[in-house]
Design an enzyme around this catalytic site. Structure first.
Site, PDB file in Angstrom:
ATOM      1  N   SER A  12      37.892  74.370  68.144  1.00  0.00           N
ATOM      2  CA  SER A  12      38.804  75.468  67.787  1.00  0.00           C
ATOM      3  C   SER A  12      38.653  75.785  66.306  1.00  0.00           C
ATOM      4  O   SER A  12      38.962  74.950  65.449  1.00  0.00           O
ATOM      5  CB  SER A  12      40.248  75.071  68.078  1.00  0.00           C
ATOM      6  OG  SER A  12      41.111  75.981  67.438  1.00  0.00           O
ATOM      7  N   HIS A  37      36.289  77.958  70.661  1.00  0.00           N
ATOM      8  CA  HIS A  37      37.670  78.322  70.986  1.00  0.00           C
ATOM      9  C   HIS A  37      38.262  79.111  69.818  1.00  0.00           C
ATOM     10  O   HIS A  37      38.209  78.677  68.658  1.00  0.00           O
ATOM     11  CB  HIS A  37      38.474  77.050  71.241  1.00  0.00           C
ATOM     12  CG  HIS A  37      39.879  77.283  71.686  1.00  0.00           C
ATOM     13  ND1 HIS A  37      40.222  77.549  72.996  1.00  0.00           N
ATOM     14  CD2 HIS A  37      41.047  77.269  70.996  1.00  0.00           C
ATOM     15  CE1 HIS A  37      41.531  77.685  73.093  1.00  0.00           C
ATOM     16  NE2 HIS A  37      42.057  77.530  71.884  1.00  0.00           N
ATOM     17  N   ASP A  39      41.627  81.107  68.434  1.00  0.00           N
ATOM     18  CA  ASP A  39      43.074  81.209  68.612  1.00  0.00           C
ATOM     19  C   ASP A  39      43.626  82.464  67.953  1.00  0.00           C
ATOM     20  O   ASP A  39      43.683  82.553  66.719  1.00  0.00           O
ATOM     21  CB  ASP A  39      43.752  79.986  67.973  1.00  0.00           C
ATOM     22  CG  ASP A  39      43.517  78.717  68.764  1.00  0.00           C
ATOM     23  OD1 ASP A  39      43.838  78.693  69.960  1.00  0.00           O
ATOM     24  OD2 ASP A  39      42.996  77.747  68.178  1.00  0.00           O
ATOM     25  N   MET A  41      46.860  84.620  67.218  1.00  0.00           N
ATOM     26  CA  MET A  41      48.329  84.486  67.198  1.00  0.00           C
ATOM     27  C   MET A  41      48.955  85.729  66.591  1.00  0.00           C
ATOM     28  O   MET A  41      48.483  86.208  65.552  1.00  0.00           O
ATOM     29  CB  MET A  41      48.736  83.284  66.343  1.00  0.00           C
ATOM     30  CG  MET A  41      48.138  81.984  66.798  1.00  0.00           C
ATOM     31  SD  MET A  41      48.697  80.673  65.694  1.00  0.00           S
ATOM     32  CE  MET A  41      47.729  79.316  66.306  1.00  0.00           C
ATOM     33  N   MET A  72      47.386  84.091  72.062  1.00  0.00           N
ATOM     34  CA  MET A  72      48.804  83.745  71.938  1.00  0.00           C
ATOM     35  C   MET A  72      49.509  84.992  71.443  1.00  0.00           C
ATOM     36  O   MET A  72      50.019  85.054  70.318  1.00  0.00           O
ATOM     37  CB  MET A  72      48.964  82.573  70.950  1.00  0.00           C
ATOM     38  CG  MET A  72      48.561  81.238  71.551  1.00  0.00           C
ATOM     39  SD  MET A  72      48.366  79.953  70.311  1.00  0.00           S
ATOM     40  CE  MET A  72      46.657  80.207  69.893  1.00  0.00           C
ATOM     41  N   MET A 141      48.467  73.502  77.941  1.00  0.00           N
ATOM     42  CA  MET A 141      48.756  73.277  76.521  1.00  0.00           C
ATOM     43  C   MET A 141      49.365  71.884  76.380  1.00  0.00           C
ATOM     44  O   MET A 141      50.407  71.592  76.976  1.00  0.00           O
ATOM     45  CB  MET A 141      49.745  74.321  75.990  1.00  0.00           C
ATOM     46  CG  MET A 141      49.211  75.744  75.914  1.00  0.00           C
ATOM     47  SD  MET A 141      47.676  75.932  74.979  1.00  0.00           S
ATOM     48  CE  MET A 141      48.161  75.299  73.354  1.00  0.00           C
ATOM     49  N   ASP A 179      44.316  71.899  75.705  1.00  0.00           N
ATOM     50  CA  ASP A 179      44.319  72.395  74.326  1.00  0.00           C
ATOM     51  C   ASP A 179      45.500  71.818  73.555  1.00  0.00           C
ATOM     52  O   ASP A 179      46.656  72.060  73.912  1.00  0.00           O
ATOM     53  CB  ASP A 179      44.396  73.933  74.353  1.00  0.00           C
ATOM     54  CG  ASP A 179      44.340  74.541  72.950  1.00  0.00           C
ATOM     55  OD1 ASP A 179      44.021  73.834  71.979  1.00  0.00           O
ATOM     56  OD2 ASP A 179      44.623  75.762  72.845  1.00  0.00           O
TER      57      ASP A 179
END
Ligand code: DX5
Ligand code: ZN
Length: 225
Positions: A12, A37, A39, A41, A72, A141, A179
């Site tokens: 990540s 990965h 992320d 947000m 997310m 998660m 994750d």
């Protein structure tokens, strides 16, 4: 004993040095990352804001490895043209963030992307049950989403086991991804034993006490020790 080829490691980049992102993405690619990965947000679904399309384009320009894009964001369906624009990318949405999860999953599939649904530690597996036949992956998660460097929640292991049973009993093909807080120790080992085949790892791969190749080797090595 699991077969090495079956387990995918997805570093990540949230834990990477963003001042040196291109080099770090190349380093993790050279060290054998199976997926990268990413992320995203939005400051609404989770408190923090991370990055968006411009940074994802920069990551993609530095690797041939498929991106595993973890959205997310609240109502990700509104932003699919932004985040599901390259077919080789895998798109993961949160069950909790979608008012119409079935439609969102179907739209991602229509775009040709592999699709996954993530669920938070407090969300029951029943949230994915009715879309499970459509999914390429379900992401458990193992921390509450929003930041790297948190501790793995041990109850996630039982959830992975129950999800594996659900997938087998329904004869589905979704892979199980985990994750949050995954390190080169029992957290990775027990996740794999429970049924996970994709391991996301942020701070376990990008940290200041080992190089990226050392960290990748440690993660893969711990699965077979
Ligand atoms: C947390 C993110 C994770 C995070 C993982 O909200 O979804 O992908 O970057 O980082 P570690 O492995 O450090 O928990
Ligand atoms: Zn993530």
């Amino acid at each position: 004993m699991v077969s090495e080829a079956r387990i995918l490691i997805a570093p990540s980049v949230l834990s990477a040095d963003f001042a040196d992102l291109g080099r770090q993405v190349r380093a993790v690619t050279d060290a054998g990352a199976d997926l990268i990965h990413v992320d995203v947000m939005d400051g609404i679904f989770v408190p923090a804001i991370s990055f968006g399309e411009v940074v994802i384009d920069a990551i993609r320009a530095n690797t041939d490895v498929p991106l595993n894009i973890h959205l997310m964001i609240q109502e990700p369906e509104n932003l699919l043209s932004t985040f599901a624009k390259v077919e080789s990318d895998q798109i993961l949405v949160h069950a909790e963030a979608c008012g119409h999860l079935h439609r969102t999953v179907a739209r991602i599939k229509d775009k040709g992307n592999q699709v996954g649904v993530a669920i938070n530690p407090g969300t029951s597996l029943s949230a994915v049950e009715d879309v499970l036949p459509m999914l390429d992956m379900v992401m458990i998660m193992s921390v509450n989403p929003g930041a790297s460097g948190q501790s793995f929640i041990p109850q996630s292991l039982d959830k992975i086991r129950r999800l594996k049973t659900m997938i087998e009993q329904g004869n589905h093909s979704a892979q199980i991804e985990v994750d949050g807080g995954v390190k080169a120790d029992w957290t990775a080992q027990d996740s794999v034993k429970a049924g996970a085949t994709i391991l996301v790892a942020g701070s376990a791969i990008f940290n200041d006490h080992e190089t990226i190749p050392e960290a990748m080797k440690g993660m893969r090595g711990c699965l077979f020790s």
